[in-house]
Scaffold this active site. Structure first.
Site, short mmCIF file in Angstrom:
data_model
loop_
_atom_site.label_atom_id
_atom_site.label_comp_id
_atom_site.label_asym_id
_atom_site.label_seq_id
_atom_site.Cartn_x
_atom_site.Cartn_y
_atom_site.Cartn_z
N LYS A 199 -15.86 -3.06 14.05
CA LYS A 199 -17.12 -3.24 13.32
C LYS A 199 -18.24 -3.56 14.30
CE LYS A 199 -14.57 -5.31 9.54
NZ LYS A 199 -14.01 -6.55 9.05
N SER A 218 -14.36 1.35 1.36
CA SER A 218 -13.22 1.43 2.27
C SER A 218 -13.73 1.89 3.63
CB SER A 218 -12.16 2.37 1.71
OG SER A 218 -12.76 3.61 1.46
N LEU A 219 -12.82 2.18 4.53
CA LEU A 219 -13.23 2.57 5.89
C LEU A 219 -12.83 3.99 6.17
CD1 LEU A 219 -11.99 -0.62 7.78
CD2 LEU A 219 -14.36 -0.02 7.28
N CYS A 266 14.48 29.91 -13.00
CA CYS A 266 14.54 30.92 -14.08
C CYS A 266 14.98 32.28 -13.56
CB CYS A 266 13.18 31.02 -14.77
SG CYS A 266 11.89 31.72 -13.73
N LYS A 317 -5.88 -4.62 11.54
CA LYS A 317 -5.97 -4.11 10.17
C LYS A 317 -4.69 -4.54 9.45
CE LYS A 317 -7.07 0.00 7.52
NZ LYS A 317 -5.92 0.06 6.65
N GLU A 360 6.06 -36.16 1.64
CA GLU A 360 4.84 -36.93 1.41
C GLU A 360 3.85 -36.10 0.58
OE1 GLU A 360 2.41 -39.40 4.68
OE2 GLU A 360 4.38 -38.69 5.30
N TYR A 361 3.76 -34.81 0.94
CA TYR A 361 2.86 -33.90 0.22
C TYR A 361 3.29 -33.82 -1.25
CZ TYR A 361 0.17 -29.71 -0.95
OH TYR A 361 -0.71 -28.84 -1.54
N ASP A 362 4.60 -33.59 -1.45
CA ASP A 362 5.11 -33.44 -2.82
C ASP A 362 4.90 -34.70 -3.65
OD1 ASP A 362 5.81 -30.90 -2.35
OD2 ASP A 362 7.95 -31.27 -2.02
N LYS A 383 -6.12 4.10 12.95
CA LYS A 383 -4.81 4.02 12.31
C LYS A 383 -3.72 4.30 13.34
CE LYS A 383 -4.07 4.04 8.21
NZ LYS A 383 -4.40 4.43 6.89
N ASP A 428 -1.91 -5.09 6.70
CA ASP A 428 -1.42 -4.16 5.69
C ASP A 428 -1.09 -4.89 4.39
OD1 ASP A 428 -0.77 -1.76 4.70
OD2 ASP A 428 1.11 -1.51 5.81
N CYS A 477 12.83 32.81 -8.49
CA CYS A 477 12.68 31.40 -8.83
C CYS A 477 14.07 30.76 -8.94
CB CYS A 477 11.93 31.27 -10.16
SG CYS A 477 11.92 29.58 -10.79
N TYR A 517 -12.12 -11.10 6.14
CA TYR A 517 -12.64 -10.19 7.16
C TYR A 517 -14.07 -9.71 6.91
CZ TYR A 517 -10.92 -6.59 3.89
OH TYR A 517 -10.66 -5.83 2.79
N ASP A 545 6.76 -32.67 4.14
CA ASP A 545 6.76 -32.00 2.84
C ASP A 545 6.94 -33.02 1.72
OD1 ASP A 545 6.53 -29.75 4.26
OD2 ASP A 545 8.43 -28.82 3.63
N CYS A 586 9.27 29.61 -17.57
CA CYS A 586 10.20 28.99 -16.62
C CYS A 586 10.48 27.53 -17.03
CB CYS A 586 9.61 29.03 -15.21
SG CYS A 586 10.60 28.12 -14.02
N CYS A 620 6.17 30.74 -9.04
CA CYS A 620 6.89 31.36 -10.14
C CYS A 620 5.84 31.58 -11.22
CB CYS A 620 7.98 30.43 -10.64
SG CYS A 620 8.66 31.00 -12.21
N GLU A 652 -10.62 -6.02 15.22
CA GLU A 652 -9.72 -6.91 14.46
C GLU A 652 -8.45 -6.16 14.08
OE1 GLU A 652 -11.92 -7.45 10.83
OE2 GLU A 652 -13.54 -8.44 11.89
N ARG A 656 -9.68 -4.88 -5.58
CA ARG A 656 -10.66 -3.84 -5.29
C ARG A 656 -10.85 -2.89 -6.48
NH1 ARG A 656 -10.52 1.38 -3.22
NH2 ARG A 656 -12.35 1.92 -2.01
S1 IVH Z 1 -13.19 -4.17 6.59
C1 IVH Z 1 -16.66 -2.34 4.29
N1 IVH Z 1 -11.35 -5.38 8.02
O1 IVH Z 1 -8.25 -1.79 5.15
C2 IVH Z 1 -15.48 -2.66 5.10
N2 IVH Z 1 -10.63 -4.03 6.21
O2 IVH Z 1 -10.26 0.88 4.04
C3 IVH Z 1 -14.40 -3.29 4.36
N3 IVH Z 1 -8.24 -4.02 5.82
O3 IVH Z 1 -8.24 -1.70 1.97
C4 IVH Z 1 -13.11 -3.36 5.04
N4 IVH Z 1 -7.70 -5.39 7.47
O4 IVH Z 1 -8.61 -4.13 2.60
C5 IVH Z 1 -11.60 -4.54 6.98
N5 IVH Z 1 -9.84 -6.54 9.33
C6 IVH Z 1 -10.09 -5.74 8.31
C7 IVH Z 1 -9.05 -5.22 7.50
C8 IVH Z 1 -9.38 -4.36 6.44
C9 IVH Z 1 -7.23 -4.67 6.46
C10 IVH Z 1 -8.06 -3.10 4.69
C11 IVH Z 1 -9.06 -3.25 3.57
C12 IVH Z 1 -9.16 -1.85 2.98
C13 IVH Z 1 -8.76 -0.98 4.12
C14 IVH Z 1 -9.95 -0.26 4.70
#
Ligand code: IVH
Length: 662
Positions: free
Chosen positions: A283, A81-82, A404, A112, A34-36, A307, A114, A401, A219, A32, A424, A419, A110, A133
């Site tokens: 996917k 989104s998915l 009231c 997901k 050296e990097y700094d 999920k 959070d 209610c 991703y 660290d 109210c 109600c 893959e 997004r």
């Molecule tokens: S693919 C068109 N891959 O999950 C497809 N999403 O609704 C685009 N997320 O908010 C999403 N890990 O940000 C994809 N390995 C992954 C992911 C991922 C997390 C999130 C993404 C989005 C939600 C999907």
């Protein structure tokens, strides 16, 4: 100078290399210190010779830029989104549908992650834009903040312009560290790593973001075909080769059984990961199949998110009370022994309605399973029967209610009690709280506590009273906890809110079934509130997204003379009740009604609609004499026919593109 230039280049390259080794590969080759030392040498040289400071210099990682707001960014390709699957059966359905269209496929499974979605654009090998997004079409420019995220490369070897997307997240370790610091500073703690990451990305001071230790896994690649990339797995490899962080637990699966096995394995490993995951993403690997498999309005049909089931926790119900919402809806609420569910303390959970409780025979003093519905609102799922105590008390629905004391009603066919007393107090205060809330009129300083206080003192019984409150300035200043400064600030935010666009006001009225989105649709279609006084249900349902239930609720509200009087008074008080579409209005589109029909090929429906609205037009669901343009795509049917019969102008999708570009 040439010598210094070379040294700057040399240090920059070394720092980029060390950074990648440390943050992406997890294999540091220098200490660290050296990097700094190198970083400080570079900071110093850049201070002495500002011309040598480049946009992608490693010194940008430190942050330092303070913005006053985030600029908006229109995504070239919407950030979709998915759709979700919650069990194996739903995964198999997803697989069957794909097989029906294109035959058996290989999947990539893959984790997901959070966190929150981010998009990164590179030009000539340099990171030029990072965005959130937002609403899928328009996000916020977070470039300066993204530059402080060490796992995002500031420059890459590949020199063609490209865009990648991924998840910005905070590791569990950094989350604990950030919360320790916040506790020491007496600041409110972050609820979970996702919240912490989202809050950090939206910090205006990039130095703060730099200290939060965010990370990003890539991703998705946008328009991979432009870069001769044919599969999703190759896209991930491309990202990895260019210094991005991709998740190491990604796996190619030959069929849906392999996917299900992978899910089982990852579920077991879930707690051992350094970051939170909330599911698995599946996917199709072969990108050339994507168009054929297709898209819904919001998500691709070639991918799905499995999920994980929501965390369930057992606790005891101490009592059941009733909450009255702004529509008068009465919700039974369980008051619980506090427990932690998915990272936050829960002491109250919804019991939804009388039927819900009776069907599950939920009683006071019962031990129950609770979870967060949709990961947000805690709800009681069921009773733990073998832990029922002798002193359990059977539930009985109230008939008056709780606020009231007037009788409450349950309409036939509906599960909820209401109600119906317009006077109210609970309904009125809840209505005011909603009106002033952030997503509605966004009146800073007029929160729940102040509204209740002013309401109980008689200063603020209605929306009109909010705008007359200045008449009571002297009296308000006498109240404990209020000074000239805070009152002036409040009066100013009330004054400022008069300029809000019509959709905010419409949403704020709290009309049943009119959420944020519907409010926007209505506002942009009618542009002046008084047009709604005479609108018919039929007219409303001719608009895309407006169904009969919403239409009836709207006409009922605006036909009521009490509501009309209130709105008229608010207009007299200076509120803006017109809709101003503030973006890119074009003469050819302003005030014109479009109908889209058939399969559009250049734009997705949603995209075309947003563009029309941005430019001042409206989109209707059906063709009538009032339609100005019908835009037709492949296989257009009855709407096109009707347009021709009525003599409405019809244009092809490419003519529509010309119209936009004109
Ligand atoms: S693919 C068109 N891959 O999950 C497809 N999403 O609704 C685009 N997320 O908010 C999403 N890990 O940000 C994809 N390995 C992954 C992911 C991922 C997390 C999130 C993404 C989005 C939600 C999907």
């Amino acid at each position: 100078m040439e010598k210094i230039k070379n040294r700057v280049k040399e240090i920059s390259e070394l720092l980029n290399k060390y950074n990648h080794e440390y943050h992406v590969l997890d294999m540091p080759s220098v200490s660290d210190q050296e990097y700094d030392a190198l970083l400080h040498e570079l900071i110093h040289l850049e201070e002495q010779y500002p011309v040598l400071k480049k946009n992608d210099s490693p010194t940008q990682r430190v942050g330092g830029v303070i913005l006053d707001k985030f600029n908006k960014v229109k995504h070239d390709v919407p950030m979709m989104s998915l759709s979700n699957a919650f069990n194996d059966e739903e995964l198999r359905e997803f697989d069957e549908k794909i097989k029906k269209v294109v035959g058996p496929v290989t999947y990539v499974a893959e984790l997901k992650i959070d966190g929150l979605a981010g998009s990164l654009k590179y030009q000539d090998g340099v990171l030029v834009q990072a965005a959130t997004r937002g609403n899928a079409l328009i996000g916020e420019d977070i470039t300066t903040n993204a530059k402080t995220i060490k796992s995002i490369p500031l420059n890459v070897d590949y020199k063609e312009d490209f865009e990648v997307r991924g998840e910005i997240y905070m590791s569990k370790k950094s989350f604990i560290k950030a919360n320790k610091e916040r506790a020491n500073n007496n600041e409110q703690l972050f609820m979970n790593p996702r919240n912490a990451a989202a809050g950090s990305v939206r910090q205006l001071d990039s130095k703060v973001v730099s200290k939060r230790n965010l990370d990003m896994f890539i991703y998705l690649m946008i328009k991979p075909e432009l870069h001769n990339i044919k599969s999703h797995s190759d896209a991930l490899q491309f990202a990895k080769n260019n210094g991005f962080m991709t998740n190491p637990h990604t796996m190619i699966c030959n069929n849906i059984d392999d996917v299900i096995n992978y899910i089982e394995k990852m579920t077991k490993l879930r707690d051992s990961f350094e970051y939170d995951i909330d599911g698995i993403v599946i996917k199709v690997d072969d990108i050339s199949l994507y168009e054929k498999i297709g898209y819904t309005a919001k998500s691709p049909k070639w991918a799905i998110a499995y999920k994980f089931p929501a965390e369930e926790v057992i606790t005891k119900i101490n009592s059941i009370t009733f909450q009255v919402g702004r529509t008068g809806q009465i919700t039974p609420v369980a008051n619980l022994n506090p427990v932690i569910v998915q990272g936050s303390t829960v002491s109250r959970a919804t019991l939804h309605n009388e039927d819900y409780i009776n069907e599950r025979d939920i009683r006071i003093n019962d031990y129950v399973i609770i979870r967060k519905a949709g990961d947000i609102i805690p709800e009681v799922v069921k009773v733990v029967e073998d832990r029922r105590l002798v002193d359990s008390v059977k539930f009985k629905m109230i008939s008056k209610c709780p606020v009231c004391d007037e009788s409450i009603i349950r309409k036939t066919g509906e599960a909820d009690h209401y109600c119906v007393n317009p006077e109210c107090d609970a309904k009125k205060t809840e209505g005011l709280i909603h009106f002033a809330s952030r997503k509605a009129m966004n009146i800073d300083g007029l929160g729940e506590r102040i509204i209740e206080l002013f309401y109980n003192d008689g200063f603020m019984k209605s929306i009109v009273d909010i705008y007359n409150i200045k008449e009571h300035k002297e009296e308000l200043m006498l109240k404990e906890g209020f000074g000239v400064k805070s009152i002036n600030k409040l009066l100013q935010s009330i004054e400022d809110s008069k300029q809000n666009n019509l959709d905010k006001f419409l949403f704020g009225l709290g009309i049943r079934h009119v959420g944020e989105k519907v409010a926007k649709v209505i506002a942009s279609n009618f542009t002046y509130i008084k047009e709604l006084y005479t609108v018919s249900v039929d007219e409303l349902i001719s608009i895309d997204e407006i169904g009969e239930v919403i239409a009836k609720s709207i006409t009922e509200y605006f036909n009521d003379p009490v509501n009309q009087n209130m709105i008229n008074s608010l207009e007299d008080l200076g509120l803006n009740l017109k809709y101003e579409s503030n973006v890119n209005v074009k003469e050819e589109f302003a005030g014109k009604t479009f109908v889209l029909t058939g399969k559009l090929e250049i734009y997705k429906r949603d995209e075309a609609k947003t563009m029309i609205e941005d430019m001042g037009g409206k989109v209707a669901g059906s063709v009538s004499k009032k339609t100005d343009f019908v835009v037709y795509g492949a296989d257009a049917g009855s709407k096109l026919k009707k347009a021709n019969e009525l003599g409405v102008k019809v244009i092809s999708e490419s003519e529509f593109v010309d119209l936009i570009k004109r």
